[in-house]
Design a protein around this motif. Structure first.
Motif: not given
Length: 235
Positions: A157-158, A183-189, A197-198
């Motif tokens: 996925i993009e 967890k927070y880095q994963a949830s950010a992605i 793109m936005r």
């Protein structure tokens, strides 16, 4: 009459071999990494800035993708992923009712449907693509395990401008491997997936921060991620 018979024979043979090919390619991708997707090619062709041509895509095994990211996308995109067989009927019904009321169009594509679309089809919406998406969703649910669907999904996925897959996204947004995402880095992605793109995973806007907090709460409610429970039931 002979011409008509030849024509229909040709059409029949073409459809038959396309059917065979579709099954073969799904079986092959049950084990083989997906090197490229139609979306990557289309986006690259549409890119007018020559300096930005190309894409980042580094395939890694599911064992090398943090369980945090796997769970984050389930909680964000498809909380019934382990329960349904490719289609979340309740989510589809809810989206239909929402759209029927004249509200902003809302989709209900499962992770399995998104995977089928990303790997085998083109991004533009049409009845033909939706029909083929349904067909390929059925095939991957039948032939692949849930864990394999997640592996292909997270590798394809993009997740940013010219960024495809968990490893490339982790390096791009947080300068670290996909295996070591918190967890927070994963949830950010996961929070930017509806529109990669936005939005930016890092630094995050107040909207994405709010999404991150909600996703982490859902992850805590969900509990441990266990694919075997679902896959064992299907055997």
């Amino acid at each position: 009459m002979k011409f008509i018979k030849r024509f229909f024979r040709f059409v029949f043979k073409t459809l038959f071999w396309l059917f065979v090919f579709s099954i073969v390619i799904v079986v092959v991708f049950k084990w083989v990494p997906v090197p490229i997707t139609p979306l990557m090619v289309i986006k690259n062709i549409e890119q007018t800035d020559e300096s930005k041509k190309g894409w980042e895509h580094d395939w890694v095994a599911i064992e090398d993708i943090s369980k945090n990211l796997q769970l984050a996308v389930i909680c964000s995109e498809d909380q019934n992923f382990l329960k349904h067989h490719g289609f979340d009927v309740k989510a589809i019904e809810k989206a239909y009712e929402n759209n029927k009321k004249g509200k902003r169009l809302k989709g209900a594509s499962s992770i399995s449907q998104q995977t089928a679309k990303n790997i085998f089809l083109w991004p533009q919406r049409s009845y033909l693509r939706k029909g083929l998406e349904t067909y390929f969703t059925f095939l991957i649910e039948l032939i692949w395990s849930k864990e394999r669907i997640m592996e292909v999904y997270l590798n394809s996925i993009e997740m940013g401008p010219g960024i495809y897959g968990a490893e490339a996204a982790s390096q791009y947004w947080f300068k670290k491997s996909a295996a070591s995402l918190t967890k927070y880095q994963a949830s950010a992605i996961a929070a930017i997936l509806p529109s990669p793109m936005r939005y930016k995973a890092n630094p995050a806007t107040s909207y994405i921060e709010g999404r991150k907090t909600w996703i982490v709460k859902q992850m805590n409610y969900f509990g441990p991620l266990n694919y075997q429970t679902r896959d064992d039931k299907d055997e």
